[in-house]
Design a protein around this motif. Sequence first.
Motif, PDB file in Angstrom:
ATOM      1  N   GLU A 251    -107.647 -11.946  72.205  1.00  0.00           N
ATOM      2  CA  GLU A 251    -107.548 -11.446  73.578  1.00  0.00           C
ATOM      3  C   GLU A 251    -107.022 -12.520  74.522  1.00  0.00           C
ATOM      4  OE1 GLU A 251    -111.153  -8.120  73.409  1.00  0.00           O
ATOM      5  OE2 GLU A 251    -111.611 -10.184  74.038  1.00  0.00           O
ATOM      6  N   VAL A 252    -107.468 -13.758  74.342  1.00  0.00           N
ATOM      7  CA  VAL A 252    -106.968 -14.862  75.166  1.00  0.00           C
ATOM      8  C   VAL A 252    -105.464 -15.029  74.963  1.00  0.00           C
ATOM      9  CG1 VAL A 252    -107.004 -17.389  75.454  1.00  0.00           C
ATOM     10  CG2 VAL A 252    -109.157 -16.100  75.400  1.00  0.00           C
ATOM     11  N   ALA A 253    -105.010 -14.967  73.716  1.00  0.00           N
ATOM     12  CA  ALA A 253    -103.577 -15.071  73.436  1.00  0.00           C
ATOM     13  C   ALA A 253    -102.812 -13.941  74.134  1.00  0.00           C
ATOM     14  CB  ALA A 253    -103.324 -15.048  71.938  1.00  0.00           C
ATOM     15  N   ALA A 254    -103.357 -12.732  74.108  1.00  0.00           N
ATOM     16  CA  ALA A 254    -102.715 -11.601  74.775  1.00  0.00           C
ATOM     17  C   ALA A 254    -102.702 -11.768  76.291  1.00  0.00           C
ATOM     18  CB  ALA A 254    -103.414 -10.296  74.394  1.00  0.00           C
ATOM     19  N   LEU A 255    -103.785 -12.309  76.851  1.00  0.00           N
ATOM     20  CA  LEU A 255    -103.838 -12.541  78.296  1.00  0.00           C
ATOM     21  C   LEU A 255    -102.863 -13.634  78.719  1.00  0.00           C
ATOM     22  CD1 LEU A 255    -107.685 -12.223  78.801  1.00  0.00           C
ATOM     23  CD2 LEU A 255    -105.925 -10.578  79.516  1.00  0.00           C
TER      24      LEU A 255
ATOM     25  N   VAL B  37     -90.627 -17.250  78.828  1.00  0.00           N
ATOM     26  CA  VAL B  37     -91.999 -17.327  78.318  1.00  0.00           C
ATOM     27  C   VAL B  37     -92.103 -18.641  77.552  1.00  0.00           C
ATOM     28  CG1 VAL B  37     -93.668 -16.284  76.740  1.00  0.00           C
ATOM     29  CG2 VAL B  37     -92.257 -14.822  78.207  1.00  0.00           C
ATOM     30  N   PRO B  38     -93.011 -19.529  77.934  1.00  0.00           N
ATOM     31  CA  PRO B  38     -93.118 -20.834  77.256  1.00  0.00           C
ATOM     32  C   PRO B  38     -93.368 -20.688  75.755  1.00  0.00           C
ATOM     33  CG  PRO B  38     -94.424 -20.816  79.272  1.00  0.00           C
ATOM     34  CD  PRO B  38     -93.976 -19.404  79.031  1.00  0.00           C
ATOM     35  N   ASP B  39     -92.762 -21.572  74.991  1.00  0.00           N
ATOM     36  CA  ASP B  39     -92.899 -21.542  73.536  1.00  0.00           C
ATOM     37  C   ASP B  39     -94.359 -21.593  73.106  1.00  0.00           C
ATOM     38  OD1 ASP B  39     -90.166 -21.390  73.111  1.00  0.00           O
ATOM     39  OD2 ASP B  39     -89.934 -23.561  72.842  1.00  0.00           O
ATOM     40  N   GLU B  40     -95.166 -22.437  73.758  1.00  0.00           N
ATOM     41  CA  GLU B  40     -96.559 -22.571  73.334  1.00  0.00           C
ATOM     42  C   GLU B  40     -97.344 -21.275  73.540  1.00  0.00           C
ATOM     43  OE1 GLU B  40     -96.207 -24.413  77.473  1.00  0.00           O
ATOM     44  OE2 GLU B  40     -95.114 -24.626  75.595  1.00  0.00           O
ATOM     45  N   VAL B  41     -97.018 -20.524  74.584  1.00  0.00           N
ATOM     46  CA  VAL B  41     -97.684 -19.240  74.827  1.00  0.00           C
ATOM     47  C   VAL B  41     -97.264 -18.230  73.765  1.00  0.00           C
ATOM     48  CG1 VAL B  41     -97.863 -17.289  76.435  1.00  0.00           C
ATOM     49  CG2 VAL B  41     -97.992 -19.642  77.302  1.00  0.00           C
ATOM     50  N   TYR B  42     -95.961 -18.159  73.512  1.00  0.00           N
ATOM     51  CA  TYR B  42     -95.464 -17.228  72.496  1.00  0.00           C
ATOM     52  C   TYR B  42     -96.004 -17.587  71.114  1.00  0.00           C
ATOM     53  CZ  TYR B  42     -92.543 -14.293  69.674  1.00  0.00           C
ATOM     54  OH  TYR B  42     -92.120 -13.359  68.767  1.00  0.00           O
ATOM     55  N   ASP B  43     -95.955 -18.886  70.777  1.00  0.00           N
ATOM     56  CA  ASP B  43     -96.423 -19.335  69.462  1.00  0.00           C
ATOM     57  C   ASP B  43     -97.906 -19.036  69.258  1.00  0.00           C
ATOM     58  OD1 ASP B  43     -93.852 -20.228  68.957  1.00  0.00           O
ATOM     59  OD2 ASP B  43     -94.315 -22.340  69.348  1.00  0.00           O
ATOM     60  N   ASN B  44     -98.707 -19.200  70.309  1.00  0.00           N
ATOM     61  CA  ASN B  44    -100.135 -18.884  70.205  1.00  0.00           C
ATOM     62  C   ASN B  44    -100.335 -17.388  69.960  1.00  0.00           C
ATOM     63  OD1 ASN B  44    -102.958 -19.460  70.246  1.00  0.00           O
ATOM     64  ND2 ASN B  44    -103.034 -18.674  72.346  1.00  0.00           N
ATOM     65  N   ALA B  45     -99.585 -16.568  70.673  1.00  0.00           N
ATOM     66  CA  ALA B  45     -99.685 -15.125  70.454  1.00  0.00           C
ATOM     67  C   ALA B  45     -99.247 -14.774  69.033  1.00  0.00           C
ATOM     68  CB  ALA B  45     -98.843 -14.368  71.481  1.00  0.00           C
ATOM     69  N   ALA B  46     -98.192 -15.406  68.561  1.00  0.00           N
ATOM     70  CA  ALA B  46     -97.683 -15.134  67.211  1.00  0.00           C
ATOM     71  C   ALA B  46     -98.695 -15.527  66.129  1.00  0.00           C
ATOM     72  CB  ALA B  46     -96.360 -15.853  67.002  1.00  0.00           C
ATOM     73  N   LYS B  47     -99.576 -16.487  66.434  1.00  0.00           N
ATOM     74  CA  LYS B  47    -100.628 -16.876  65.479  1.00  0.00           C
ATOM     75  C   LYS B  47    -101.699 -15.797  65.353  1.00  0.00           C
ATOM     76  CE  LYS B  47    -101.814 -20.850  67.220  1.00  0.00           C
ATOM     77  NZ  LYS B  47    -102.444 -22.140  67.488  1.00  0.00           N
ATOM     78  N   HIS B  48    -101.888 -15.014  66.407  1.00  0.00           N
ATOM     79  CA  HIS B  48    -102.978 -14.038  66.444  1.00  0.00           C
ATOM     80  C   HIS B  48    -102.552 -12.605  66.143  1.00  0.00           C
ATOM     81  CE1 HIS B  48    -106.016 -16.849  67.792  1.00  0.00           C
ATOM     82  NE2 HIS B  48    -105.088 -17.388  68.558  1.00  0.00           N
ATOM     83  N   PHE B  49    -101.259 -12.345  66.167  1.00  0.00           N
ATOM     84  CA  PHE B  49    -100.753 -10.995  65.953  1.00  0.00           C
ATOM     85  C   PHE B  49     -99.682 -10.995  64.877  1.00  0.00           C
ATOM     86  CE2 PHE B  49    -102.147 -11.102  70.377  1.00  0.00           C
ATOM     87  CZ  PHE B  49    -102.867  -9.914  70.491  1.00  0.00           C
ATOM     88  N   GLU B  50     -99.725  -9.991  64.010  1.00  0.00           N
ATOM     89  CA  GLU B  50     -98.623  -9.763  63.083  1.00  0.00           C
ATOM     90  C   GLU B  50     -97.398  -9.394  63.930  1.00  0.00           C
ATOM     91  OE1 GLU B  50     -98.716 -10.141  59.759  1.00  0.00           O
ATOM     92  OE2 GLU B  50    -100.806 -10.777  59.917  1.00  0.00           O
ATOM     93  N   GLU B  51     -96.203  -9.575  63.394  1.00  0.00           N
ATOM     94  CA  GLU B  51     -94.994  -9.348  64.191  1.00  0.00           C
ATOM     95  C   GLU B  51     -94.928  -7.948  64.802  1.00  0.00           C
ATOM     96  OE1 GLU B  51     -91.599 -10.515  61.827  1.00  0.00           O
ATOM     97  OE2 GLU B  51     -91.754 -12.576  62.562  1.00  0.00           O
ATOM     98  N   ALA B  52     -95.256  -6.916  64.024  1.00  0.00           N
ATOM     99  CA  ALA B  52     -95.189  -5.550  64.552  1.00  0.00           C
ATOM    100  C   ALA B  52     -96.189  -5.356  65.697  1.00  0.00           C
ATOM    101  CB  ALA B  52     -95.447  -4.536  63.437  1.00  0.00           C
ATOM    102  N   GLU B  53     -97.391  -5.910  65.542  1.00  0.00           N
ATOM    103  CA  GLU B  53     -98.397  -5.799  66.597  1.00  0.00           C
ATOM    104  C   GLU B  53     -97.984  -6.608  67.827  1.00  0.00           C
ATOM    105  OE1 GLU B  53    -103.251  -5.863  67.010  1.00  0.00           O
ATOM    106  OE2 GLU B  53    -102.328  -7.276  65.615  1.00  0.00           O
ATOM    107  N   LEU B  54     -97.395  -7.773  67.612  1.00  0.00           N
ATOM    108  CA  LEU B  54     -96.910  -8.587  68.731  1.00  0.00           C
ATOM    109  C   LEU B  54     -95.835  -7.837  69.504  1.00  0.00           C
ATOM    110  CD1 LEU B  54     -96.938 -11.198  70.347  1.00  0.00           C
ATOM    111  CD2 LEU B  54     -95.414 -12.199  68.624  1.00  0.00           C
ATOM    112  N   ALA B  55     -94.956  -7.164  68.792  1.00  0.00           N
ATOM    113  CA  ALA B  55     -93.922  -6.363  69.460  1.00  0.00           C
ATOM    114  C   ALA B  55     -94.571  -5.282  70.318  1.00  0.00           C
ATOM    115  CB  ALA B  55     -92.983  -5.751  68.431  1.00  0.00           C
ATOM    116  N   GLN B  56     -95.649  -4.673  69.830  1.00  0.00           N
ATOM    117  CA  GLN B  56     -96.364  -3.644  70.588  1.00  0.00           C
ATOM    118  C   GLN B  56     -97.045  -4.244  71.821  1.00  0.00           C
ATOM    119  OE1 GLN B  56     -94.794  -0.842  68.807  1.00  0.00           O
ATOM    120  NE2 GLN B  56     -96.514  -0.082  69.987  1.00  0.00           N
ATOM    121  N   VAL B  57     -97.617  -5.440  71.682  1.00  0.00           N
ATOM    122  CA  VAL B  57     -98.250  -6.100  72.832  1.00  0.00           C
ATOM    123  C   VAL B  57     -97.197  -6.395  73.903  1.00  0.00           C
ATOM    124  CG1 VAL B  57     -99.439  -8.192  73.628  1.00  0.00           C
ATOM    125  CG2 VAL B  57    -100.166  -7.074  71.510  1.00  0.00           C
ATOM    126  N   ILE B  58     -96.055  -6.913  73.487  1.00  0.00           N
ATOM    127  CA  ILE B  58     -94.977  -7.189  74.448  1.00  0.00           C
ATOM    128  C   ILE B  58     -94.535  -5.893  75.116  1.00  0.00           C
ATOM    129  CG2 ILE B  58     -92.593  -8.000  74.689  1.00  0.00           C
ATOM    130  CD1 ILE B  58     -93.280  -9.997  72.347  1.00  0.00           C
TER     131      ILE B  58
END
Length: 169
Positions: free
Chosen positions: A101-105, A119-140
């Motif tokens: 949830e923190v990564a999503a926020l 979008v800063p690399d560190e923010v994106y990279d942290n989100a990518a650690k917590h979400f599979e690619e398909a789920e990350l695409a849905q969050v975006i």
Amino acid sequence: MTTHTDTATTVEYAPERPARLEWAKHAPEVYQAMVRLETAARKGLDHTLYELVKIRASQINHCAFCIDMHTKDALAAGESVERIVQLSAWDESRHFYTAKEVAALELTEAVTVLTEGFVPDEVYDNAAKHFEEAELAQVIAAITVINAWNRFGVTCRMAPGHYRPGQYK
């Protein structure tokens, strides 16, 4: 003007500002396209995470209508008042949220504000650690859709306070 009376006092609130434009009435095809986009964006996402993202983006964008709607929906779905109250200061209240949830926020804030134009690399990279690619695409997608809804709500001055949980589902 709204009044509230309890046993000791009567309080008069400021008058509700009327909406500037009922945009959905005048652009029904756009509204229906937004509803379809909303449905597609939430597909497969955890409902709690989805509502937290929508509330946080709406807070950043000062969309009172969407804050009202998504807070009520989150509460109706069982989200705690405490987590919703802390959401405006989530960075100082991380212990109320999961790492995912923190990564999503973090991602929500970066995508919503875009003050640096990216979008800063560190923010994106942290989100990518917590979400599979398909789920990350849905969050975006979810972040993008709520930002679009917020633009309609703020620009047309949609009045908060009248929404009932699940009203638009």
